[in-house]
Write a protein that holds these residues in place. Structure first.
Motif, PDB file in Angstrom:
ATOM      1  N   LEU A 172      -1.408  -3.833   4.805  1.00 12.23           N
ATOM      2  CA  LEU A 172      -2.290  -2.994   5.623  1.00 12.23           C
ATOM      3  C   LEU A 172      -3.744  -3.269   5.284  1.00 12.23           C
ATOM      4  O   LEU A 172      -4.125  -3.337   4.125  1.00 12.23           O
ATOM      5  CB  LEU A 172      -1.981  -1.521   5.389  1.00 12.23           C
ATOM      6  CG  LEU A 172      -0.561  -1.066   5.713  1.00 12.23           C
ATOM      7  CD1 LEU A 172      -0.391   0.413   5.394  1.00 12.23           C
ATOM      8  CD2 LEU A 172      -0.261  -1.316   7.174  1.00 12.23           C
ATOM      9  N   ILE A 173      -4.547  -3.400   6.326  1.00 13.95           N
ATOM     10  CA  ILE A 173      -5.979  -3.520   6.101  1.00 13.95           C
ATOM     11  C   ILE A 173      -6.584  -2.126   6.110  1.00 13.95           C
ATOM     12  O   ILE A 173      -5.939  -1.152   6.494  1.00 13.95           O
ATOM     13  CB  ILE A 173      -6.634  -4.429   7.155  1.00 13.95           C
ATOM     14  CG1 ILE A 173      -6.432  -3.857   8.554  1.00 13.95           C
ATOM     15  CG2 ILE A 173      -6.065  -5.842   7.064  1.00 13.95           C
ATOM     16  CD1 ILE A 173      -7.143  -4.652   9.648  1.00 13.95           C
ATOM     17  N   THR A 174      -7.822  -2.045   5.691  1.00 14.32           N
ATOM     18  CA  THR A 174      -8.453  -0.741   5.498  1.00 14.32           C
ATOM     19  C   THR A 174      -8.371   0.136   6.741  1.00 14.32           C
ATOM     20  O   THR A 174      -8.096   1.333   6.647  1.00 14.32           O
ATOM     21  CB  THR A 174      -9.922  -0.927   5.087  1.00 14.32           C
ATOM     22  OG1 THR A 174      -9.959  -1.686   3.864  1.00 14.32           O
ATOM     23  CG2 THR A 174     -10.585   0.421   4.854  1.00 14.32           C
ATOM     24  N   VAL A 184       0.866  -1.172   0.000  1.00 15.39           N
ATOM     25  CA  VAL A 184       0.000   0.000   0.000  1.00 15.39           C
ATOM     26  C   VAL A 184       0.900   1.219   0.000  1.00 15.39           C
ATOM     27  O   VAL A 184       1.879   1.284   0.748  1.00 15.39           O
ATOM     28  CB  VAL A 184      -0.907   0.031   1.235  1.00 15.39           C
ATOM     29  CG1 VAL A 184      -1.715   1.331   1.267  1.00 15.39           C
ATOM     30  CG2 VAL A 184      -1.828  -1.167   1.258  1.00 15.39           C
ATOM     31  N   MET A 185       0.578   2.181  -0.822  1.00 11.46           N
ATOM     32  CA  MET A 185       1.339   3.426  -0.824  1.00 11.46           C
ATOM     33  C   MET A 185       0.421   4.573  -0.435  1.00 11.46           C
ATOM     34  O   MET A 185      -0.754   4.590  -0.812  1.00 11.46           O
ATOM     35  CB  MET A 185       1.967   3.663  -2.193  1.00 11.46           C
ATOM     36  CG  MET A 185       3.032   2.628  -2.519  1.00 11.46           C
ATOM     37  SD  MET A 185       3.962   2.995  -4.003  1.00 11.46           S
ATOM     38  CE  MET A 185       4.921   4.417  -3.470  1.00 11.46           C
ATOM     39  N   GLY A 201       1.670   2.421  10.293  1.00  9.02           N
ATOM     40  CA  GLY A 201       1.553   1.256   9.435  1.00  9.02           C
ATOM     41  C   GLY A 201       2.524   1.263   8.263  1.00  9.02           C
ATOM     42  O   GLY A 201       2.734   0.243   7.611  1.00  9.02           O
ATOM     43  N   TYR A 202       3.134   2.388   8.015  1.00  3.66           N
ATOM     44  CA  TYR A 202       4.001   2.542   6.851  1.00  3.66           C
ATOM     45  C   TYR A 202       5.460   2.448   7.289  1.00  3.66           C
ATOM     46  O   TYR A 202       5.881   3.122   8.209  1.00  3.66           O
ATOM     47  CB  TYR A 202       3.724   3.875   6.167  1.00  3.66           C
ATOM     48  CG  TYR A 202       2.331   3.933   5.590  1.00  3.66           C
ATOM     49  CD1 TYR A 202       1.233   4.230   6.396  1.00  3.66           C
ATOM     50  CD2 TYR A 202       2.099   3.686   4.247  1.00  3.66           C
ATOM     51  CE1 TYR A 202      -0.052   4.269   5.883  1.00  3.66           C
ATOM     52  CE2 TYR A 202       0.825   3.736   3.709  1.00  3.66           C
ATOM     53  CZ  TYR A 202      -0.249   4.021   4.537  1.00  3.66           C
ATOM     54  OH  TYR A 202      -1.522   4.056   4.020  1.00  3.66           O
ATOM     55  N   THR A 203       6.206   1.616   6.599  1.00  2.00           N
ATOM     56  CA  THR A 203       7.576   1.323   7.022  1.00  2.00           C
ATOM     57  C   THR A 203       8.635   2.053   6.205  1.00  2.00           C
ATOM     58  O   THR A 203       9.784   2.151   6.622  1.00  2.00           O
ATOM     59  CB  THR A 203       7.835  -0.185   6.921  1.00  2.00           C
ATOM     60  OG1 THR A 203       7.528  -0.614   5.576  1.00  2.00           O
ATOM     61  CG2 THR A 203       6.958  -0.956   7.905  1.00  2.00           C
ATOM     62  N   GLU A 219      -0.283  13.936   9.028  1.00  2.64           N
ATOM     63  CA  GLU A 219      -1.636  13.456   8.856  1.00  2.64           C
ATOM     64  C   GLU A 219      -1.815  12.766   7.519  1.00  2.64           C
ATOM     65  O   GLU A 219      -1.160  13.091   6.527  1.00  2.64           O
ATOM     66  CB  GLU A 219      -2.644  14.606   8.983  1.00  2.64           C
ATOM     67  CG  GLU A 219      -2.511  15.690   7.918  1.00  2.64           C
ATOM     68  CD  GLU A 219      -3.564  16.775   8.066  1.00  2.64           C
ATOM     69  OE1 GLU A 219      -4.211  16.860   9.119  1.00  2.64           O
ATOM     70  OE2 GLU A 219      -3.728  17.555   7.097  1.00  2.64           O
ATOM     71  N   PHE A 220      -2.760  11.852   7.517  1.00  2.00           N
ATOM     72  CA  PHE A 220      -3.070  11.070   6.324  1.00  2.00           C
ATOM     73  C   PHE A 220      -3.772  11.928   5.282  1.00  2.00           C
ATOM     74  O   PHE A 220      -4.626  12.754   5.617  1.00  2.00           O
ATOM     75  CB  PHE A 220      -3.960   9.902   6.723  1.00  2.00           C
ATOM     76  CG  PHE A 220      -4.512   9.116   5.577  1.00  2.00           C
ATOM     77  CD1 PHE A 220      -5.834   9.294   5.174  1.00  2.00           C
ATOM     78  CD2 PHE A 220      -3.725   8.200   4.895  1.00  2.00           C
ATOM     79  CE1 PHE A 220      -6.360   8.561   4.126  1.00  2.00           C
ATOM     80  CE2 PHE A 220      -4.236   7.481   3.835  1.00  2.00           C
ATOM     81  CZ  PHE A 220      -5.556   7.664   3.453  1.00  2.00           C
TER      82      PHE A 220
END
Length: 125
Positions: free
Chosen positions: A101-103, A32-33, A111-113, A45-46
């Motif tokens: 990653l789930i929704t 997921v990006m 969640g992002y590495t 923030e997302f």
């Protein structure tokens, strides 16, 4: 995987910019990006995310209808088309990648590495 974001700049409110994020190395099918942003003195923030396999997208409510996240698998590149920019959109924009990653996890920084270096978006009135 390493990420490199570009495309930021100075734009007037109401204008548009397109950000790019190039990934070195091939993304796995469960990658997921995402795009995040951080304004001075605020938390990161997302903004938006896209699943590399299938291309499903998720947006923060603040950008829905104005921003579009997309990908070019052949170029290993993710884009963020930003239209009708507002003063509140000014920030450093980061691209990031995560796996599996789930929704419910898409909006979580943790969640992002892998993270790109950020590109600055300035919006003037």
């Amino acid at each position: 995987v390493q990420l490199q974001a570009s495309g930021g700049g100075l734009v007037q409110a109401g204008g548009s910019l397109r950000l790019s994020c190039i990934a070195s190395g091939r993304a796995s099918t469960n990658t997921v990006m995402g795009w995040f942003r951080q304004a001075p003195g605020k938390e990161r923030e997302f903004v938006a995310a896209i699943k590399w396999s299938g291309g499903s997208t998720t947006y923060d409510d603040s950008v829905k209808g104005r921003f579009t996240v997309s990908k070019d698998t052949a170029k290993n590149t993710m884009y963020l088309q930003m239209n009708n920019l507002e003063l509140r959109d000014a920030a450093v924009y980061y691209c990031a990648a995560g796996r599996g990653l789930i929704t419910s996890e898409l909006r979580n920084v943790r969640g992002y590495t892998t993270w790109g270096q950020g590109t600055l978006v300035t919006v003037s009135s």
